[in-house]
Scaffold this motif. Structure first.
Motif, PDB file in Angstrom:
ATOM      1  N   GLU A 191       0.838  -1.192   0.000  1.00 53.83           N
ATOM      2  CA  GLU A 191       0.000   0.000   0.000  1.00 53.83           C
ATOM      3  C   GLU A 191       0.881   1.253   0.000  1.00 53.83           C
ATOM      4  N   SER A 192       0.637   2.186   0.926  1.00 52.09           N
ATOM      5  CA  SER A 192       1.400   3.441   0.910  1.00 52.09           C
ATOM      6  C   SER A 192       2.898   3.220   1.102  1.00 52.09           C
ATOM      7  N   ALA A 193       3.260   2.135   1.776  1.00 49.05           N
ATOM      8  CA  ALA A 193       4.675   1.839   1.984  1.00 49.05           C
ATOM      9  C   ALA A 193       5.391   1.529   0.678  1.00 49.05           C
ATOM     10  N   GLY A 194       4.625   1.277  -0.406  1.00 49.82           N
ATOM     11  CA  GLY A 194       5.247   1.125  -1.715  1.00 49.82           C
ATOM     12  C   GLY A 194       6.004   2.378  -2.107  1.00 49.82           C
ATOM     13  N   VAL A 195       5.489   3.537  -1.718  1.00 53.57           N
ATOM     14  CA  VAL A 195       6.185   4.801  -1.979  1.00 53.57           C
ATOM     15  C   VAL A 195       7.507   4.830  -1.233  1.00 53.57           C
ATOM     16  N   GLY A 224       0.243  13.840   3.881  1.00 58.67           N
ATOM     17  CA  GLY A 224       1.303  13.875   4.881  1.00 58.67           C
ATOM     18  C   GLY A 224       2.065  12.573   4.955  1.00 58.67           C
ATOM     19  N   LEU A 225       1.337  11.459   4.912  1.00 59.62           N
ATOM     20  CA  LEU A 225       1.986  10.151   4.956  1.00 59.62           C
ATOM     21  C   LEU A 225       2.934   9.971   3.778  1.00 59.62           C
ATOM     22  N   ILE A 226       2.496  10.367   2.588  1.00 60.39           N
ATOM     23  CA  ILE A 226       3.316  10.196   1.390  1.00 60.39           C
ATOM     24  C   ILE A 226       4.558  11.083   1.442  1.00 60.39           C
ATOM     25  N   LEU A 227       4.395  12.321   1.886  1.00 63.63           N
ATOM     26  CA  LEU A 227       5.546  13.220   1.983  1.00 63.63           C
ATOM     27  C   LEU A 227       6.551  12.708   3.009  1.00 63.63           C
ATOM     28  N   PHE A 228       6.036  12.196   4.121  1.00 66.77           N
ATOM     29  CA  PHE A 228       6.919  11.629   5.142  1.00 66.77           C
ATOM     30  C   PHE A 228       7.711  10.447   4.601  1.00 66.77           C
ATOM     31  N   LEU A 229       7.012   9.515   3.948  1.00 67.49           N
ATOM     32  CA  LEU A 229       7.673   8.336   3.390  1.00 67.49           C
ATOM     33  C   LEU A 229       8.677   8.738   2.312  1.00 67.49           C
ATOM     34  N   MET A 230       8.354   9.786   1.572  1.00 66.21           N
ATOM     35  CA  MET A 230       9.242  10.264   0.512  1.00 66.21           C
ATOM     36  C   MET A 230      10.560  10.768   1.091  1.00 66.21           C
TER      37      MET A 230
END
Length: 404
Positions: free
Chosen positions: A41-45, A298-304
């Motif tokens: 899921e989002s962790a793919g980013v 926010g989650l995506i920017l953090f993971l990025m």
């Protein structure tokens, strides 16, 4: 960077933005790949950002046209902005139901947060003795293990505190970079795998946490004054107050101190704002749809930010033995915490897993759990356990440095 025979030229911030959106697109595509019902899921980013940092960091630096220190600052800004957006949104969403849930399960959340961190710290101590037995340098290895522990528990505050207190800050950074990767991915997979292993009926599990004492959503009247249509001003105000609260430092020793950090301060403030919902006739609760968008962004920017910078560090410091240590420091606390919550505390599955994400201070795992449960209600358990774990992991890292 030039594309299409020089027709399009990208450099500076334009190149950085191009890379960011490319990583998001590819990362989401990777996150959709499902194997036996389990997906990143989002962790793919995060995985794509990590690979980008591992193999293309020099190209990114050249394309942006800056030195590594400035680029790291830009990535840190992206990561911090993402964290602020995520935890503030989570706080607002969880706020209306948080205190009722906390009242019912307060002792359980405190105990579980402590159990998870103490388990991780004990595994770290075992690793210290094992490493020394294998010939590791005692002077630097303890610093490395504390870094591994902070990475395994994805705790930036513990990492920062350890760097200040440890005699070998570079060793702390190396350990953190190596362990952080599985620290993120491991918890994301855990909260998906456990419900499948237990063959959980998700609607039934969801009903157990939506009917807890005090769980009814407060309804705000339509006649309240809104500063703006989406509640962005209220969101900004909560963030400002949260940042200030997060900067308050409490001395621990002569050389170290503890603070809630920006993350903890924003979470606490948003919980309070979300709980009350209004001040007099003024609405301070943003619109739920805006909060959901901010949470995901926010989650995506953090993971990025974390993925790119973490990938660059990982390739420099990688050691398979340290990776194994990190694996145990992440996995053992999760399993012990889950079993303790299930058989001793008798928490429902979603409260259990929500508490695990908070105890592991895992922002991405909460996002995944919300997707699995198809409900925001799991955020209450995360928000209740997170502050306990935040304080405990900082203290644990300090104690390990002092005594080992």
């Amino acid at each position: 960077m030039e594309l299409f025979n020089g027709v399009i030229s990208l450099s500076g911030i334009s190149f950085l933005l191009f890379c960011i959106f490319a990583i998001i697109a590819v990362g989401y595509a990777l996150g959709r790949i499902t194997i036996k019902g389990v997906a990143l899921e989002s962790a793919g980013v995060f995985v794509i950002a990590l690979l980008f940092g591992c193999f293309l960091y020099p190209q990114l630096q050249n394309g942006v046209g800056t030195d590594s220190k400035t680029l790291d600052s830009l990535l840190s800004l992206i990561e911090t902005l993402g964290l602020i957006l995520f935890v503030t949104s989570v706080g607002f969403i969880a706020g209306p139901k948080f205190f009722g849930n906390l009242k019912k399960n307060f002792k359980s959340y405190v105990l579980l947060g402590l159990i998870i961190i103490v388990s991780g710290a004990l595994v770290a101590v075992v690793c210290i003795f094992v490493g020394r037995g294998l010939g590791e340098n005692p002077k630097t290895f303890t610093s490395t293990v504390v870094g591994l522990m902070s990475g395994s528990l994805t705790s930036t505050p513990a990492f920062s505190a350890a760097k200040e207190a440890a005699p070998f800050a570079n060793a702390v950074s190396a350990g953190y970079a190596i362990a952080y990767i599985y620290g993120v991915i491991g918890v994301v997979l855990f909260v998906q795998i456990i419900p499948k292993l237990l063959k959980a009926n998700m609607p039934d599990e969801l009903a157990k946490i939506t009917n807890v004492e005090g769980a009814k959503q407060k309804q705000l009247g339509d006649n309240l004054i809104k500063i703006d249509g989406y509640g962005l001003a209220s969101f900004a105000l909560a963030t400002i107050i949260g940042v200030i609260i997060g900067k308050i430092k409490i001395p621990l020793t002569e050389t170290s101190s503890f603070s809630l950090t920006t993350t903890g301060g924003c979470l606490l403030t948003a919980l309070i704002f979300g709980h009350f919902g209004k001040v007099g006739k003024v609405r301070i609760m943003p619109e739920i749809n805006a909060l959901k968008i901010f949470r995901e962004l926010g989650l995506i920017l953090f993971l990025m930010g974390a993925g790119i910078s973490g990938g660059a560090e990982f390739i420099n410091y990688f050691d398979p033995v340290y990776l194994l240590y990190g694996f145990f420091m992440t996995t053992v606390p999760m399993i012990i915490g889950f079993l303790f919550a299930k058989y001793v505390l008798k928490l429902s599955l979603l409260n259990n897993l929500g508490s695990i994400t908070g105890g592991m201070t895992s922002t991405p795992a909460l996002g995944t759990l919300i997707s699995v449960a198809k409900s925001e209600d799991v955020a209450s358990a995360y928000a209740a356990t997170y502050p306990i774990a935040l304080i405990a992991v900082v203290l644990a890292s300090q104690l390990i440095l002092i005594f080992f």
